[in-house]
Design a protein around this motif. Structure first.
Motif, short mmCIF file in Angstrom:
data_model
loop_
_atom_site.label_atom_id
_atom_site.label_comp_id
_atom_site.label_asym_id
_atom_site.label_seq_id
_atom_site.Cartn_x
_atom_site.Cartn_y
_atom_site.Cartn_z
N ILE B 35 21.93 -115.98 10.56
CA ILE B 35 21.05 -115.14 9.73
C ILE B 35 21.96 -114.33 8.82
O ILE B 35 22.92 -113.72 9.28
CB ILE B 35 20.19 -114.19 10.58
N ALA B 293 19.49 -121.77 18.73
CA ALA B 293 20.72 -120.98 18.75
C ALA B 293 20.75 -119.98 17.61
O ALA B 293 21.81 -119.53 17.20
CB ALA B 293 21.92 -121.89 18.67
N LEU B 294 19.56 -119.61 17.09
CA LEU B 294 19.53 -118.71 15.95
C LEU B 294 20.16 -117.36 16.30
O LEU B 294 19.88 -116.80 17.36
CB LEU B 294 18.09 -118.50 15.49
N ALA B 295 21.03 -116.89 15.43
CA ALA B 295 21.68 -115.59 15.58
C ALA B 295 22.64 -115.53 16.75
O ALA B 295 23.04 -114.47 17.18
CB ALA B 295 20.66 -114.46 15.69
N GLU B 296 22.97 -116.69 17.27
CA GLU B 296 23.88 -116.71 18.42
C GLU B 296 25.29 -117.01 17.91
O GLU B 296 25.50 -117.98 17.19
CB GLU B 296 23.41 -117.82 19.35
N ASN B 297 26.22 -116.16 18.26
CA ASN B 297 27.60 -116.43 17.84
C ASN B 297 28.17 -117.56 18.68
O ASN B 297 27.84 -117.70 19.85
CB ASN B 297 28.45 -115.18 18.00
#
Lengths: 384, 302
Positions: B35, B293-297
Motif C-alpha cells: 500500500i 499478503a496486503l500490507a505485509e512486509n
C-alpha cells in the motif's frame, strides 16, 4: 480473520524494528548514524537554498533569530510547540498500539471546533470555562478518531485510510460551522466583511498567561509537558502501557493475554485522537482566540512528523516538537533573505527521511561483506 | 436540464480520470501486496514535474513525460526504502508525501512556471452523440489515454508471466519466494508502475484539467485513488468504477455549486468524494477478498 491477525503481526514486527534499536551492542553505531543522517538532511537543505540563489548561512541565522533570539521569540516558539507536543504524544500512543492514526490534522480542527463552541456558549467563571473548553477539545478529537475506530471495529476499515479521509472532511465541517450565523459565524459589528470566522474568545476565558524569564507563555504549556511526561511514563511503565505495546508488537501474544482491539486498540486510538483535539483546543484558547476553517494550520501534520522524528519516544518528542515549532516561528523571518519561507517544509520532510535512514543504513551494513564479518552475531549474519 | 447533465457528466469524466490513472497504478501495487500512502506525493510530484517540464521545453508532450518521471522518482524512493531496506512502508509513505509537498511548494515559489495547456481534441462523429458525446469524445487529448490504460494494465497483470508473479507475491510471498520468484523485486517493479501512473495522473491534473500548477493541488486525490482500489475490491473493473464514481462525486459537488443548487450546503458538497469513499469502504469494500499478503512486509532472510 486469521490472515488479518497474521498481517498485523508481521506489520508490527517491522514497526518495532524501525523504531527500536536493533540490539544493545549497536546503540552507539545507531546514534552516530542518526546524527550523521540528520546533519546530512540539513546539508541537503542548504544545498537546495544555494541552488535557488540564496545563502544557506543567512537562512540558518534568520531561522535561529526568528525562533529564539529576538525578544519574546522563544516564548512564541514554546507556545507553538504545545500543540505539536500533544499531537506527537497522541501519535506515539496509536503507533505503539500498532495503528496508524495519521489523520491528526482533522482531529486538531474538530477539537478546535468543540473548544470554541464550549468557550463561546458556556457562562461561568473564566478559568472554569477555559478548562471545560480544552476538555471539550479532547472530546472533539476523540469523537473524530472515534469514527475511524467504529469503522475499524465494525467493518475492519483500515484506520490509516479512514483517518486520512476524515482529515479532508474536517475543514469543511469547521467551515460550515463558521459560515452560518445560527452556528458560530461572527455577526458582531467588528466583523464588517463577514469573513467566515467565529467571534473572538473573551480575554477572561482564555488560558492564563504568565511570564517566565521575560518570555510570555500560557498555562497550556505546563499542562502539555505534564501530560506528555505522564503518558510517556504510563506507556512505558504501567500495565496499561504494556498491554498497548503488546497489541502493537505481537498480535497473537496480545490475544493470549486478553488484549483486544475492542478495548486496548480502541482506547489507544481514542486517546490519540483526543490528544490531537486537545491540541486544537489549546490553539483556540491559547493563541488563535477564534475559529477559522484553517485553524489546524498544519499543526496536525507537523506533530505527526515530530513524533516520527522523535522515533516514537515521548521524551525525545519534547525536543523534536520544539525543533518543529522553531521552524514554524523562524520561517516568518526568512522574507529578508529572499528565500521562500516554505523551505521549512522541505527541511521538515528531509528530517523525517533522515530519521528513518539509520535503520536502512544498518540493513545495508549488515548485508555487506565487511558488515557480516564485523557483526557476526547480528541477525543477518546467521544466514551463513 | 440536459445541459446541466452534460456539464456534470463532462466534469465527472474529467475529474474521474485523475483518480483513474492513479488508481490503476495503485491497483498493480496493491495486487503485489503493497500500500503506497506516497501515491499522494507521486501525484503531486507528477503535477509539478508536468508543469515544469512543459514550461521549460515549451511542449506539453515532453511535460507529460517529465510528470511521469517525477512520479517515478518518488516511487523509486518508496520502493527501495520500503522493499529493499525494509523500512516500514507506511512511515516511508508519509515521509515522502510530506517531502514532495514541501519540495513542490518551495520550488513553485522559486521557479517561474508558464506551462501551456493540452489542447482539446473532439473526435469528429462520436462527439456529436447527445449527452455522452461531449463528455467522452471531446476531451483534452491526454484524457483519451483513459480508454487505453485499463486494457494495458489488465494485459500486464492478468495476461503475462510477470503479472502472475506479481499477483502471487501479493497472495503468498513465502510460497512465491520458495518457487524462485524475486518477491521484493516484483513489489518494487509494481510500485514503479504505480509511480508512473500517478505521475501521469498528476501531469493530467496540471496540464489538462487546470492548465497551471498550484500549491498542494493534489489535495487528497491520491488518498481517494487508494480508496478507489479498496472500494473496487482489488479488481480492475471495480477500481475503474470506483475512480469514476469518486470523480462523479467530486464533479457533482463542484457543478451543483456552479449551477446554483443550494439545498445541500457547499462544505458538504466539497467533502463529497471523501465522504463517499468512506461510505464505500464501510459498505462494499469489506465484501471483497483482498490480496492475502496486503500490507505485509516480507523479509527474505527471516
Amino acid at each position: 480473520m486469521s490472515t488479518l491477525a497474521e498481517n498485523s503481526n508481521r506489520r508490527n514486527d517491522t514497526i518495532s524494528k524501525l523504531f527500536g534499536f536493533f540490539d544493545d551492542s549497536n546503540k552507539l553505531l545507531f546514534s552516530v548514524l542518526l546524527i550523521a543522517c540528520l546533519a546530512g538532511g540539513l546539508f541537503i537543505s542548504g544545498l537546495l537554498v544555494a541552488a535557488v540563489g540564496g545563502s544557506p548561512t543567512k537562512v540558518l541565522s534568520s531561522l535561529i533569530e526568528g525562533s529564539f533570539q529576538t525578544p519574546g521569540a522563544f516564548g512564541r516558539t514554546l507556545i507553538e510547540a504545545v500543540p505539536l507536543l500533544l499531537v506527537s504524544v497522541g501519535v506515539i500512543v496509536s503507533f505503539k498500539a500498532g495503528h496508524y492514526n495519521i489523520g491528526t490534522e482533522g482531529q486538531v480542527a474538530i477539537g478546535a471546533l468543540f473548544a470554541t463552541v464550549v468557550a463561546l456558549q458556556t457562562p461561568g467563571p473564566g478559568w472554569l470555562v477555559a478548562t471545560l473548553a480544552v476538555v471539550a477539545g479532547f472530546a472533539g478529537g476523540a469523537f473524530w478518531s472515534g469514527i475511524a475506530v467504529a469503522a475499524y471495529l465494525w467493518r475492519r476499515v483500515d484506520v490509516m485510510i479512514s483517518t486520512l479521509l476524515l482529515t479532508f472532511i474536517a475543514p469543511n465541517v469547521v467551515l460550515f460551522a463558521v459560515s452560518k450565523d445560527y452556528l458560530l459565524l461572527d455577526t458582531t459589528d467588528s466583523n464588517t466583511r463577514l469573513a467566515s470566522q467565529s467571534e473572538r474568545i473573551p480575554s477572561e476565558k482564555r488560558l492564563m498567561e504568565f511570564e517566565v524569564f521575560g518570555q510570555e507563555i500560557h498555562l497550556g504549556f505546563v499542562a502539555a509537558i505534564i501530560i506528555s511526561l505522564l503518558v510517556t511514563a504510563l506507556l512505558g511503565k504501567s500495565v496499561w502501557g504494556l498491554r498497548v505495546r503488546l497489541l502493537g508488537s505481537n498480535f497473537l501474544t496480545a490475544k493470549r493475554y486478553g488484549v483486544t482491539q475492542h478495548r486496548e486498540g480502541a482506547t489507544a486510538l481514542l486517546i490519540s485522537g483526543g490528544f490531537s483535539g486537545l491540541a486544537g483546543g489549546m490553539i483556540v484558547m491559547g493563541s488563535a482566540f477564534r475559529l477559522q476553517n484553517h485553524i489546524a494550520n498544519d499543526f496536525g501534520w507537523d506533530g505527526l512528523l515530530s513524533a516520527i522524528v522523535a522515533r516514537l519516544s515521548g521524551y525525545l518528542a519534547l525536543i523534536s516538537s520544539v525543533f518543529f515549532a522553531a521552524l514554524r516561528t523562524g520561517s516568518s523571518f526568512l522574507a529578508a533573505t529572499g528565500v521562500s519561507r516554505t523551505i521549512t517544509s522541505v527541511i521538515q520532510g528531509l528530517m523525517v527521511i533522515a530519521a528513518l535512514m539509520p535503520a536502512a543504513l544498518l540493513v545495508v551494513i549488515y548485508r555487506s561483506d565487511s558488515g557480516k564479518r564485523i557483526f557476526k552475531s547480528g541477525k543477518k549474519g546467521e544466514l551463513e | 436540464m440536459i445541459e446541466d447533465i452534460e456539464i456534470i457528466l463532462e466534469s465527472s469524466i474529467r475529474l474521474g480520470h485523475i483518480f483513474l490513472f492513479a488508481a490503476l497504478g495503485e491497483y498493480v501495487a496493491e495486487r503485489a501486496g503493497t500500500i503506497n500512502i506516497s501515491l499522494e506525493g507521486m501525484l503531486l510530484a507528477g503535477a509539478f514535474g508536468g508543469a515544469l517540464g512543459a514550461s521549460e521545453t515549451g511542449s506539453p508532450v515532453l511535460g507529460i513525460f517529465a510528470g511521469i518521471a517525477a512520479g517515478f522518482i518518488i516511487s523509486y524512493l518508496q520502493a527501495n526504502l520500503s522493499h529493499r531496506l525494509n523500512i516500514d512502508q507506511f512511515v516511508v509513505g508519509i515521509a515522502l508525501t510530506v517531502l514532495s509537498i514541501g519540495l513542490t511548494t518551495f520550488l513553485f515559489l522559486e521557479i517561474k512556471i508558464y506551462s501551456g495547456r493540452i489542447h482539446e481534441f473532439a473526435i469528429p462523429v462520436l462527439s456529436e452523440i447527445p449527452i455522452i458525446g461531449t463528455a467522452l469524445f471531446a476531451q483534452r487529448w491526454l484524457g483519451y489515454v483513459a480508454f487505453v490504460l485499463p486494457f494495458f494494465i489488465w494485459a500486464i497483470v492478468h495476461r503475462t508471466r510477470w503479472g502472475l508473479e506479481v499477483r502471487s507475491v501479493g497472495e503468498d510471498p513465502s510460497a512465491a519466494n520458495v518457487s524462485g520468484i524475486p518477491v521484493l523485486k516484483r513489489r518494487r517493479q509494481s510500485i514503479y508502475i504505480a509511480g508512473m501512473c500517478a505521475g501521469l495522473s498528476g501531469a493530467y491534473l496540471s496540464l489538462a484539467v487546470t492548465g497551471a500548477f498550484s500549491q498542494n493541488m493534489s489535495a487528497g486525490k491520491g488518498v481517494v485513488a487508494i480508496a478507489a482500489v479498496l472500494f473496487g475490491g482489488w479488481t480492475l473493473f471495480g477500481t475503474i468504477c470506483g475512480s469514476l464514481l469518486f470523480g462523479f462525486a467530486d464533479a457533482l459537488g463542484l457543478s451543483l455549486q456552479i449551477i446554483g443548487f443550494n439545498v445541500i450546503p457547499g462544505p458538504v458538497l466539497d467533502s463529497m468524494p471523501y465522504l463517499l469513499a468512506l461510505i464505500g469502504l464501510l459498505t462494499i469494500a469489506n465484501m471483497a477478498k483482498k490480496p492475502a499478503a496486503l500490507a505485509e512486509n516480507f523479509d527474505p532472510s527471516d
